[in-house]
Design a protein around this motif. Structure first.
Motif, PDB file in Angstrom:
ATOM      1  N   THR A 171      10.832 -16.880  -4.783  1.00 44.86           N
ATOM      2  CA  THR A 171      10.843 -15.836  -3.770  1.00 44.86           C
ATOM      3  C   THR A 171      10.750 -14.467  -4.423  1.00 44.86           C
ATOM      4  O   THR A 171      11.139 -14.280  -5.579  1.00 44.86           O
ATOM      5  N   ALA A 172      10.224 -13.523  -3.652  1.00 42.42           N
ATOM      6  CA  ALA A 172      10.152 -12.124  -4.078  1.00 42.42           C
ATOM      7  C   ALA A 172      10.320 -11.262  -2.832  1.00 42.42           C
ATOM      8  O   ALA A 172       9.974 -11.687  -1.727  1.00 42.42           O
ATOM      9  N   SER A 173      10.852 -10.065  -3.016  1.00 40.23           N
ATOM     10  CA  SER A 173      11.103  -9.170  -1.879  1.00 40.23           C
ATOM     11  C   SER A 173      10.625  -7.762  -2.185  1.00 40.23           C
ATOM     12  O   SER A 173      10.575  -7.347  -3.344  1.00 40.23           O
ATOM     13  N   VAL A 174      10.304  -7.049  -1.122  1.00 39.78           N
ATOM     14  CA  VAL A 174       9.959  -5.637  -1.228  1.00 39.78           C
ATOM     15  C   VAL A 174      10.609  -4.925  -0.036  1.00 39.78           C
ATOM     16  O   VAL A 174      10.679  -5.479   1.059  1.00 39.78           O
ATOM     17  N   SER A 175      11.105  -3.721  -0.286  1.00 45.46           N
ATOM     18  CA  SER A 175      11.722  -2.926   0.775  1.00 45.46           C
ATOM     19  C   SER A 175      10.774  -1.822   1.214  1.00 45.46           C
ATOM     20  O   SER A 175      10.233  -1.091   0.381  1.00 45.46           O
ATOM     21  N   ILE A 176      10.590  -1.725   2.508  1.00 43.01           N
ATOM     22  CA  ILE A 176       9.803  -0.666   3.121  1.00 43.01           C
ATOM     23  C   ILE A 176      10.797   0.225   3.850  1.00 43.01           C
ATOM     24  O   ILE A 176      11.628  -0.256   4.626  1.00 43.01           O
ATOM     25  N   THR A 177      10.736   1.525   3.584  1.00 40.74           N
ATOM     26  CA  THR A 177      11.664   2.464   4.213  1.00 40.74           C
ATOM     27  C   THR A 177      10.934   3.353   5.212  1.00 40.74           C
ATOM     28  O   THR A 177       9.703   3.471   5.178  1.00 40.74           O
ATOM     29  N   GLN A 178      11.696   3.981   6.083  1.00 40.90           N
ATOM     30  CA  GLN A 178      11.157   4.900   7.084  1.00 40.90           C
ATOM     31  C   GLN A 178      11.615   6.307   6.731  1.00 40.90           C
ATOM     32  O   GLN A 178      12.818   6.548   6.585  1.00 40.90           O
ATOM     33  N   GLU A 179      10.671   7.204   6.568  1.00 42.97           N
ATOM     34  CA  GLU A 179      11.014   8.595   6.278  1.00 42.97           C
ATOM     35  C   GLU A 179      11.715   9.205   7.489  1.00 42.97           C
ATOM     36  O   GLU A 179      11.317   8.964   8.629  1.00 42.97           O
ATOM     37  N   THR A 180      12.748   9.962   7.229  1.00 45.06           N
ATOM     38  CA  THR A 180      13.485  10.626   8.300  1.00 45.06           C
ATOM     39  C   THR A 180      12.685  11.829   8.778  1.00 45.06           C
ATOM     40  O   THR A 180      12.260  12.660   7.972  1.00 45.06           O
ATOM     41  N   PRO A 181      12.465  11.909  10.091  1.00 49.31           N
ATOM     42  CA  PRO A 181      11.713  13.064  10.604  1.00 49.31           C
ATOM     43  C   PRO A 181      12.457  14.367  10.333  1.00 49.31           C
ATOM     44  O   PRO A 181      13.690  14.396  10.331  1.00 49.31           O
ATOM     45  N   LEU A 182      11.707  15.401  10.137  1.00 49.00           N
ATOM     46  CA  LEU A 182      12.294  16.719   9.926  1.00 49.00           C
ATOM     47  C   LEU A 182      12.717  17.317  11.252  1.00 49.00           C
ATOM     48  O   LEU A 182      12.042  17.157  12.266  1.00 49.00           O
ATOM     49  N   ASP A 183      13.853  18.010  11.242  1.00 52.49           N
ATOM     50  CA  ASP A 183      14.295  18.731  12.424  1.00 52.49           C
ATOM     51  C   ASP A 183      13.656  20.115  12.398  1.00 52.49           C
ATOM     52  O   ASP A 183      13.729  20.827  11.383  1.00 52.49           O
ATOM     53  N   LEU A 184      13.023  20.476  13.481  1.00 49.72           N
ATOM     54  CA  LEU A 184      12.364  21.769  13.583  1.00 49.72           C
ATOM     55  C   LEU A 184      13.337  22.762  14.224  1.00 49.72           C
ATOM     56  O   LEU A 184      13.847  22.516  15.325  1.00 49.72           O
ATOM     57  N   THR A 196       0.828  -1.205   0.000  1.00 49.44           N
ATOM     58  CA  THR A 196       0.000   0.000   0.000  1.00 49.44           C
ATOM     59  C   THR A 196       0.858   1.248   0.000  1.00 49.44           C
ATOM     60  O   THR A 196       0.456   2.282  -0.502  1.00 49.44           O
ATOM     61  N   THR A 197       2.051   1.146   0.571  1.00 49.10           N
ATOM     62  CA  THR A 197       3.042   2.217   0.553  1.00 49.10           C
ATOM     63  C   THR A 197       4.408   1.576   0.735  1.00 49.10           C
ATOM     64  O   THR A 197       4.515   0.504   1.310  1.00 49.10           O
ATOM     65  N   ALA A 198       5.432   2.222   0.240  1.00 48.06           N
ATOM     66  CA  ALA A 198       6.790   1.710   0.431  1.00 48.06           C
ATOM     67  C   ALA A 198       7.561   2.573   1.424  1.00 48.06           C
ATOM     68  O   ALA A 198       8.702   2.283   1.734  1.00 48.06           O
ATOM     69  N   ILE A 199       6.898   3.644   1.913  1.00 47.34           N
ATOM     70  CA  ILE A 199       7.557   4.567   2.841  1.00 47.34           C
ATOM     71  C   ILE A 199       6.654   4.759   4.056  1.00 47.34           C
ATOM     72  O   ILE A 199       5.498   5.180   3.917  1.00 47.34           O
ATOM     73  N   LEU A 200       7.185   4.461   5.228  1.00 48.44           N
ATOM     74  CA  LEU A 200       6.468   4.725   6.470  1.00 48.44           C
ATOM     75  C   LEU A 200       6.775   6.153   6.903  1.00 48.44           C
ATOM     76  O   LEU A 200       7.917   6.589   6.864  1.00 48.44           O
ATOM     77  N   ASP A 201       5.742   6.875   7.294  1.00 52.78           N
ATOM     78  CA  ASP A 201       5.918   8.252   7.758  1.00 52.78           C
ATOM     79  C   ASP A 201       4.827   8.564   8.775  1.00 52.78           C
ATOM     80  O   ASP A 201       4.106   7.664   9.213  1.00 52.78           O
ATOM     81  N   CYS A 202       4.672   9.828   9.137  1.00 52.80           N
ATOM     82  CA  CYS A 202       3.686  10.182  10.158  1.00 52.80           C
ATOM     83  C   CYS A 202       2.244   9.955   9.674  1.00 52.80           C
ATOM     84  O   CYS A 202       1.348   9.783  10.500  1.00 52.80           O
ATOM     85  N   ASN A 203       2.016   9.932   8.377  1.00 53.89           N
ATOM     86  CA  ASN A 203       0.679   9.669   7.843  1.00 53.89           C
ATOM     87  C   ASN A 203       0.435   8.195   7.550  1.00 53.89           C
ATOM     88  O   ASN A 203      -0.708   7.742   7.549  1.00 53.89           O
ATOM     89  N   ASN A 204       1.474   7.461   7.249  1.00 61.33           N
ATOM     90  CA  ASN A 204       1.384   6.026   6.928  1.00 61.33           C
ATOM     91  C   ASN A 204       2.286   5.266   7.898  1.00 61.33           C
ATOM     92  O   ASN A 204       3.464   5.044   7.615  1.00 61.33           O
ATOM     93  N   THR A 205       1.748   4.894   9.037  1.00 56.86           N
ATOM     94  CA  THR A 205       2.555   4.222  10.055  1.00 56.86           C
ATOM     95  C   THR A 205       2.626   2.713   9.843  1.00 56.86           C
ATOM     96  O   THR A 205       3.397   2.035  10.519  1.00 56.86           O
TER      97      THR A 205
END
Length: 105
Positions: free
Chosen positions: A88-101, A31-40
């Motif tokens: 076999t098949a693989s998929v990579s899920i990444t984590q978005e780096t939080p922004l520094d305020l 559903t997404t390949a990047i985890l972030d604050c909107n897609n946990t």
């Protein structure tokens, strides 16, 4: 194949044996390949096999066709076909780096 009876009569026939070595065509759909604050979480669906075995980070494992994950990393599925062949098949899920305020006056 030739068979001979006790009385010495024979019968011959041809038998053709075919072997199906076709591996399943596995498709992974996240559903997404990047985890972030909107897609946990990310849901990954595998299709093309009739049985599945997943492995991922932190000893993740599942036998479902569809998995939901909340950790970044590579998720690998082994899919079995109806003929017993696997692929076999693989998929990579990444984590978005939080922004520094940074607040400046």
């Amino acid at each position: 194949v030739t068979a001979t009876s006790v009385s010495g009569c024979t019968a011959t026939t041809t038998v053709t044996i075919t072997e199906d070595k076709t591996t399943p065509d596995v498709i992974l759909t996240p559903t997404t390949a990047i985890l972030d604050c909107n897609n946990t979480t990310a849901t990954i669906t595998a299709t093309g096999g009739n049985a599945y075995s997943w492995a991922g980070p932190s000893s993740f494992s599942s036998s479902n066709a569809e998995i939901t994950v909340n950790a970044a990393g590579t998720y690998t599925v082994t899919a079995n076909g109806t003929n017993g062949c696997t692929t076999t098949a693989s998929v990579s899920i990444t984590q978005e780096t939080p922004l520094d305020l940074v607040i400046t006056n």
